[in-house]
Write a protein that holds these residues in place. Structure first.
Motif, PDB file in Angstrom:
ATOM      1  N   ILE A   1      42.598  38.891  39.390  1.00  0.00           N
ATOM      2  CA  ILE A   1      42.668  37.429  39.252  1.00  0.00           C
ATOM      3  C   ILE A   1      44.029  36.927  39.728  1.00  0.00           C
ATOM      4  CG2 ILE A   1      42.754  35.558  37.559  1.00  0.00           C
ATOM      5  CD1 ILE A   1      40.619  37.076  35.948  1.00  0.00           C
ATOM      6  N   VAL A   2      45.085  37.630  39.294  1.00  0.00           N
ATOM      7  CA  VAL A   2      46.449  37.170  39.649  1.00  0.00           C
ATOM      8  C   VAL A   2      46.734  37.476  41.115  1.00  0.00           C
ATOM      9  CG1 VAL A   2      48.907  37.457  39.132  1.00  0.00           C
ATOM     10  CG2 VAL A   2      47.233  37.459  37.279  1.00  0.00           C
ATOM     11  N   ALA A   3      46.058  38.520  41.665  1.00  0.00           N
ATOM     12  CA  ALA A   3      46.348  38.900  43.066  1.00  0.00           C
ATOM     13  C   ALA A   3      45.634  37.973  44.051  1.00  0.00           C
ATOM     14  CB  ALA A   3      45.892  40.338  43.293  1.00  0.00           C
ATOM     15  N   GLU A   4      44.638  37.222  43.604  1.00  0.00           N
ATOM     16  CA  GLU A   4      43.815  36.433  44.534  1.00  0.00           C
ATOM     17  C   GLU A   4      44.656  35.502  45.413  1.00  0.00           C
ATOM     18  OE1 GLU A   4      40.279  34.766  42.907  1.00  0.00           O
ATOM     19  OE2 GLU A   4      40.008  33.343  44.526  1.00  0.00           O
TER      20      GLU A   4
ATOM     21  N   GLY B   1      46.839  32.742  33.321  1.00  0.00           N
ATOM     22  CA  GLY B   1      46.706  31.535  34.169  1.00  0.00           C
ATOM     23  C   GLY B   1      48.051  31.144  34.751  1.00  0.00           C
ATOM     24  N   ILE B   2      49.095  31.283  33.924  1.00  0.00           N
ATOM     25  CA  ILE B   2      50.443  30.927  34.394  1.00  0.00           C
ATOM     26  C   ILE B   2      50.888  31.928  35.463  1.00  0.00           C
ATOM     27  CG2 ILE B   2      52.870  30.752  33.688  1.00  0.00           C
ATOM     28  CD1 ILE B   2      51.794  29.716  30.931  1.00  0.00           C
ATOM     29  N   ALA B   3      50.633  33.225  35.222  1.00  0.00           N
ATOM     30  CA  ALA B   3      51.024  34.251  36.215  1.00  0.00           C
ATOM     31  C   ALA B   3      50.352  33.941  37.552  1.00  0.00           C
ATOM     32  CB  ALA B   3      50.609  35.629  35.713  1.00  0.00           C
ATOM     33  N   ARG B   4      49.054  33.585  37.483  1.00  0.00           N
ATOM     34  CA  ARG B   4      48.323  33.282  38.724  1.00  0.00           C
ATOM     35  C   ARG B   4      48.961  32.097  39.439  1.00  0.00           C
ATOM     36  NH1 ARG B   4      42.112  31.916  37.939  1.00  0.00           N
ATOM     37  NH2 ARG B   4      42.997  30.290  36.610  1.00  0.00           N
ATOM     38  N   ALA B   5      49.358  31.089  38.662  1.00  0.00           N
ATOM     39  CA  ALA B   5      49.934  29.876  39.281  1.00  0.00           C
ATOM     40  C   ALA B   5      51.298  30.195  39.898  1.00  0.00           C
ATOM     41  CB  ALA B   5      50.064  28.774  38.230  1.00  0.00           C
TER      42      ALA B   5
END
Lengths: 312, 295, 327, 337
Positions: free
Chosen positions: C118-121, C167-171
């Protein structure tokens, strides 16, 4: 009010699509339609005769427009085999099919809805497992196996009911019912199984809603809660299932008629298949599809009755 | 300091945890396990037919016509003196094959059309009207009309049976796509710069496979019955193909004399269809009870 | 947290409008005015709080900045360039600059993907090769307080607070300059909320991020924002530095909002202003000032003329004809 | 003081789930006096809603199990009462309102029907008398043009109006106790203020005792007389409202207050970093060994991890201020409290 208008207008495109599908079916098939209808044994002039009567040599669009014009005037074309107008043939054979369908639906609904409700109310108990089990079992048997099973049991062995045939209501109520009993039960069992499963899952969904918990917190007894609060909300999805289930019911009826040799639309379809009498098949598909669409329109209109959110 | 009631339950759960995993799984999902076991037996019977069948299914023996079940013809013989048991075992192959192919064909086609309808508003209106039109024609009539026009073979039967199932799959896939499309994780993907094809592949389709698989299993079950109907009405697989439907159709004319010709294949078909339906029910409750409500 | 001087605003929104047409057949019914012309600026490293009750358009405004919702009219100047009307392809590079964190920790993560994926997307979308990508994801997990063995887990194996960290890591993955936080802590319990708020503040201090912080909880907005905009029925009714807005609210709605929030210390509870009635429908807003139907000091003139945002002291603007007298 | 009208005595409720027993409520006791408003506050999963639902026995049978304890209403234990007796009490002597007004009313029945139904059931009123009484109730809860609105359906009411209709429904039979399970959580702050003010007024006018379940400390501070703080299925602190907020003693209560951003302090309260409570709520699948809060508590020592602290009165001028903690009054490291 615009809900009703919207539902009425929505029927037109569906029927148009049905007409196009039925029209294209014959033309899409590989090979020359006239040859297919005439069959392998037919002679050259037979094929030419069919090509003329059905006007297959005219450009497709022109044929379509002509065909639609005919239908709107109530003329469903003439049978290649009997030369009679298709509309007339259907009208003669429609009575038994109407009776079987109506009685099958009534028989199924009368048993299926209460069974579904009780199974949902007593979810997880042996009652629920019994109803679900029976429903899955009935749902898994072809209608003619049930049909011949009933005939073997009740007709040949016990002779309570005639093996086959149909007596119209005018020939007296008792023979009429005796002839219809087994076909209605064999077709009805499957439709009942479908309806019971759907009623149960709809009721389970409704019983999980917050307003049911509120009703319980008001001190209502389970009967009152079930009938006044839960059922009224489940009515719309259940009526929809009955509507959508008609297509499956008609399939069952068509097969039942050939098991019990009842001269209905189903039997007419089977005969037209063997005789490759395509205009009749076309006519039957159009009539049954129209019936289906109208019945679903009625179930849609019932929405307004049950669900105030749609009326206002 | 737990009360006796909790202590007793704790002990029972402890015992359960020590049992082999498969037993615990079976206790929790009886319907799925029963269905899968029944289905496995049916598939095995079909695969091992050549070794299990006492006779060659096509070997006619006019002297032994319409014999009741006996020592060397366990389920009796049909109108042409062929062994019903052997033909029933071989028949399983055709029906299972037709059932699975119909399920796969209608699921894949339905997935494609349904996803397009779910994502493109203009296409949606056209597609859904066509689907409503197809659903208005009773499945049997549509299949029968198709079969009268094209040369009968297993492939054409599969297509003819799949046609009436496709609209139902399209309707399900479309409603799922419309719900998934509104989920925040789709909005997040767009915010991350993920392009539409990747959103479909990574986010939309994986999340609608579960209900699609459950619907496909129900289609598999009803397709086997449909094949029997078509053969019964004389519009099914070619007569020489030993499917249960053909066997039962041949049995029609002599139903009063030898009911076994219809009864035994009927029972086998019923059991197989029941197995697949049970697997479908079990899968639905296992994978996602909430979504299951709609099927 | 000294207030950072702002040479040129990172973000300058001018008259942003979003109307949703209502589909009825024949009579041309008025559109739903979700956003009816809002303007504000945001500096680098600054947090602007967007606060208001449900239906005021704060989430719509936030999502329109990222073109998750297409604006009907208005300009969005990011670093001077107007990104409101760019084609999707032209806008895509800006995805690296503008990011978003959603309210619902359970629905904003794809349940079928592992946390690491998810975070790598976002990294994969912008050409990071897998080796650097893996390292970057590991760093991001550490930065938001998640240990790396969580990389393989699926979203349902995390608590609400941990999911919000994901969610924050992804952002953060693409090193954005502006993050829109759409009610990021509303779904969390107080003790978990504090952990996430502190994390956001640390990230802002370390990376100089700008935040648009959307929320309906006034205490949280006051805590984290430098400036606050109060919205009502698709319009900004008051905007200004957090201290002057919370200690000297000028608009009657802001005062009513502040007085409605339950207070712990009895001293803080002055006479409570109870607004009458309910929020009017956004499809048929009242004429002139849209708050007049519920405003305790409404006068006939409020119905004729719609008030505009007018400055009252340092960068503290209010949209009310009688703001001065009623202060 | 007269005997309490409602008494929860060492209540334990567990849920049997496939992978273990969840001890949702692990020995909770409190009393409610006539006309009093008791706040039960705690974060999600602390067991406050389960306790509320168990009073009217609304918890679904199979998964939920009443392990032990009693719920006495005017001395009568509701856990052992017959289903018929419970039905006579529900909505009549004890009523309940719920969190989400949008889904708590039946969408296909008019508001009038849903209120009249409970009057006809419990007070045996005629249809007409029930309908007029329903109109009076809607007027009492401040819904304009009440008689006409009786014929409306729930979807024609706004969120705030629906919650008012729910209150009218719950108070129609003038119950002795009203259980409000997060009544304003789903509402905007201005509507929440209206609803809380309405509840306070109705309590004064009708003398109904109210149990308010919430996670919002501000709402408790403004509306309740006494408050119970719950954590992981147990009661960790109980006090009069002013005492609790003036001198919070259990580390969890103090942690909650320190973690909340302030809105009350006048002037530009310079920015203080929120005091986090580290870690997460423990899984309720294992039986409690020591204090459930020990893993997250700065004061936790060996004794806290071994034995479950009993509820003990805290020193201080309020006699009825209890906390379940061995070191309740010691200052937390690093904070003034």
């Amino acid at each position: 009010m615009n809900y009703l208008l919207r539902r009425l207008l929505a029927v037109i495109p569906v029927l148009a699509v049905v007409a196009v599908i039925v029209f294209l079916l014959l033309r899409l098939a590989p090979g020359d339609p006239a040859v297919i209808i005439a069959g392998d044994t037919a002679s050259a002039e037979d094929i030419e005769h069919i090509r003329q009567t059905l006007g297959l040599n005219r450009p497709v669009v022109e044929q379509f427009v002509g065909w639609i014009g005919q239908i709107l005037r109530g003329d469903l074309g003439t049978s290649v085999f009997t030369g009679m107008p298709v509309a007339e043939m259907i009208r003669q054979r429609v009575e038994p099919t109407l009776w079987i369908s109506a009685l099958t639906m009534a028989f199924a609904v009368v048993f299926a809805v209460p069974m579904g409700i009780i199974a949902a109310w007593k979810a997880g108990t042996w009652v629920d497992r019994a109803v679900s089990g029976l429903a899955v079992a009935a749902f898994s048997l072809p209608v003619f196996v049930i049909g011949y099973g009933l005939v073997y049991g009740f007709s040949t062995q016990l002779d309570w009911f005639p093996v086959q045939g149909f007596k119209s209501l005018s020939d007296g109520f008792v023979p009429f019912i005796r002839h219809l009993a087994l076909p209605v039960i064999s077709g009805g069992l499957i439709y009942m199984a479908l309806l019971a499963r759907m009623t149960r899952s709809t009721m389970l969904e409704v019983l999980a809603q917050d307003y049911i918990r509120t009703a319980r917190a008001k001190g209502l007894s389970s009967q009152r809660l079930l009938l006044r609060h839960a059922l009224k909300n489940a009515a719309v999805p259940i009526v929809t299932t009955i509507g959508l289930g008609i297509a499956m019911l008609l399939s069952g009826v068509i097969v039942t008629e050939s098991v019990f040799a009842i001269p209905g639309i189903g039997r007419l379809t089977v005969d037209s298949i063997l005789r490759r009498d395509y205009p009749v098949i076309q006519g039957i598909v159009l009539v049954t599809a129209t019936a289906y669409v109208l019945i679903n329109l009625i179930t849609d209109l019932l929405y307004g009755l049950f669900d105030p959110r749609i009326r206002y | 300091m737990d009360s006796p009631m909790i202590a007793a339950l704790e002990a029972r759960l402890e015992r359960q945890r020590r049992q082999p995993r498969i037993l615990v799984f079976a206790r929790r999902h009886p319907v799925l396990v029963a269905g899968a076991a029944l289905l496995a037996t049916m598939v095995l019977l079909a695969l091992l037919a050549p070794w299990l069948a006492p006779h060659d299914p096509t070997e006619m023996n006019v002297l032994q016509r319409l014999k009741p079940p006996s020592a060397d013809y366990l389920l009796g013989t049909d109108a042409l003196g062929r062994d019903i048991l052997s033909r029933t075992l071989y028949g399983a192959r055709v029906s299972l094959l037709v059932g699975v192919s119909v399920a796969l064909f209608s699921a894949l086609v339905g997935l494609g059309i349904g996803t397009v309808a779910g994502f493109n508003r203009v296409a949606d209106r056209i597609i859904m009207r066509i689907m409503d039109g197809m659903m208005a024609i009773p499945g049997i009539l549509l299949a029968v009309a198709l079969m009268t026009l094209i040369r009968a073979s297993i492939a054409t039967v599969v297509i003819a049976i799949a046609m009436p199932e496709i609209p139902r799959v399209v309707r399900l896939v479309r409603s799922l796509v419309l719900t998934i499309r509104e989920q925040p994780y789709i909005e997040a993907a767009r915010a991350m710069g993920t392009r539409l094809p990747m959103i479909l592949l990574r986010h939309v389709i994986p999340n609608l496979l579960t209900p699609l698989i459950v619907q496909a299993s129900f289609i598999w079950a009803s397709a086997m019955i449909f094949e029997a109907y078509l053969s019964f009405l004389g519009a099914g697989t070619p007569p020489e193909v030993p499917s249960w439907g053909n066997m039962m159709a041949e049995g029609r004319s002599v139903v009063q004399l030898a009911f076994g010709i219809i009864l035994y294949p009927g029972i086998f078909l019923g059991l197989t269809v029941l197995a697949v339906n049970l697997v479908g029910d079990g899968l639905r409750d296992l994978l996602d009870p909430r979504i299951g409500r709609k099927l | 947290m000294s207030v950072v001087a702002f040479p040129r605003p990172l973000l300058d929104v001018r008259d942003l409008v979003k109307h949703y047409p209502t589909r009825t057949f024949w009579r041309d019914s008025p559109p739903v005015k979700a956003l009816d012309g809002i303007s504000f600026t945001l500096g680098a490293g600054e947090t602007l709080g967007l606060v208001g009750e449900s239906g005021c358009g704060k989430s719509t405004a936030a999502k329109t900045l990222l073109r998750l919702i297409e604006p009907t009219a208005g300009q969005i100047l990011f670093d001077g360039a107007d990104i409101a009307t760019l084609s999707p392809a032209a806008f895509r590079p800006y995805r690296r600059e503008l990011q978003i964190v959603f309210q619902d920790p359970y629905a904003s993560l794809n349940p079928r993907l592992r946390a690491g994926e998810i975070v790598a997307e976002p990294l994969r979308n912008f050409g990071w090769d897998s080796r650097d990508g893996e390292q970057r994801v590991a760093d991001l997990f550490a930065r938001v307080g998640l240990n790396t063995d969580a990389l393989k887990k699926y979203p349902h194996e995390f608590s609400g607070g941990q999911r919000q960290r994901l969610g924050i890591a992804r952002a953060l993955a693409l090193n954005p300059r502006l993050i829109v936080l759409d009610e990021p802590v509303s779904a969390l319990d107080v003790s978990i909320q504090a952990q996430v708020i502190n994390l956001l503040e640390d990230l802002q201090a370390d990376l100089g991020l700008s935040y648009i912080f959307v929320a309906h909880d006034l205490a949280v907005v006051r805590h984290i924002s430098h400036r606050v905009a109060v919205m009502y029925l698709g319009r900004i009714v008051e905007i200004g530095p957090v201290d002057s807005l919370f200690t000297r609210p000028l608009h009657p709605y802001t005062r009513a909002l502040l007085s409605a929030v339950p207070k712990i210390s009895p001293a803080a509870r002055q006479n409570r202003i109870l607004l009458k009635g309910d929020l009017p429908s956004p499809a048929h807003p009242p004429s002139g000032c849209t708050f007049r139907t519920r405003c305790p000091q409404a006068r006939p003139e409020c119905a004729e003329r719609a008030p505009q945002l007018v400055a009252h002291g340092n960068r503290h603007q209010v949209s009310c004809h009688f703001a001065e007298t009623s202060a | 003081m007269s005997a309490p009208i409602l008494e929860i005595d060492d209540l334990r409720i567990a849920f049997a789930s496939p992978d273990g027993i969840v001890r949702a409520v692990d020995g909770v006791s409190w009393q409610l006096n006539a006309g009093e408003m008791l706040g039960i506050v705690g974060e999600s999963g602390c067991g406050k809603s389960v306790t509320a639902m168990s009073i009217l026995r609304l918890l679904p049978g199979p998964p939920a199990m009443f392990a032990s304890g009693a719920i006495r209403f005017r001395g009568e234990d509701l856990l052992t009462a017959s289903e018929a007796r419970m039905r006579a009490l529900r909505g009549n002597a004890i009523s309940m309102i719920f969190q989400d007004p949008m889904t708590s009313l039946n969408p296909v029945l008019t508001i009038g029907e849903q209120i009249a139904e409970v009057l006809i059931l419990h007070q045996k009123l005629s249809k007409r008398a029930a309908w007029t009484r329903a109109g009076e109730m809607l007027d009492l809860v401040g819904i304009p043009d009440p008689v006409r609105r009786l014929a409306d359906y729930p979807h024609q009411f706004s969120g705030g109006m629906r919650q008012r209709a729910m209150i009218a429904l719950a108070l129609a039979c003038n119950p002795a106790v009203l259980i409000a399970d997060e009544p304003t959580t789903a509402l905007d702050v201005t509507i929440q203020a209206q609803i809380m003010e309405l509840l306070a007024r109705l309590r004064r006018e009708m003398g109904t005792a109210i149990v308010l379940i919430t996670h919002d400390l501000g709402v408790v501070a403004e509306c309740c007389d006494r408050v119970v703080v719950m954590y992981a299925g147990t009661k960790v602190e109980e006090a009069r409202v002013d005492a609790l907020f003036a001198r919070p003693s259990h580390p969890y209560t103090r942690g909650l207050l320190a973690a909340m951003p302030e809105l009350d302090t006048p002037g530009d309260a310079r920015h203080r970093r929120l005091a986090e409570i580290p870690g997460m709520v423990p899984s309720l699948k294992q039986a409690a060994v020591g204090c459930r809060f020990a893993p997250r508590c700065a004061l936790a020592d060996e004794r806290c991890r071994q034995t479950i602290p009993a509820l003990a009165p805290t020193s201080g001028e309020h006699a009825d201020h209890f906390a379940a903690c061995f070191r309740a009054h010691e200052p937390l490291p690093g904070t003034a409290a």
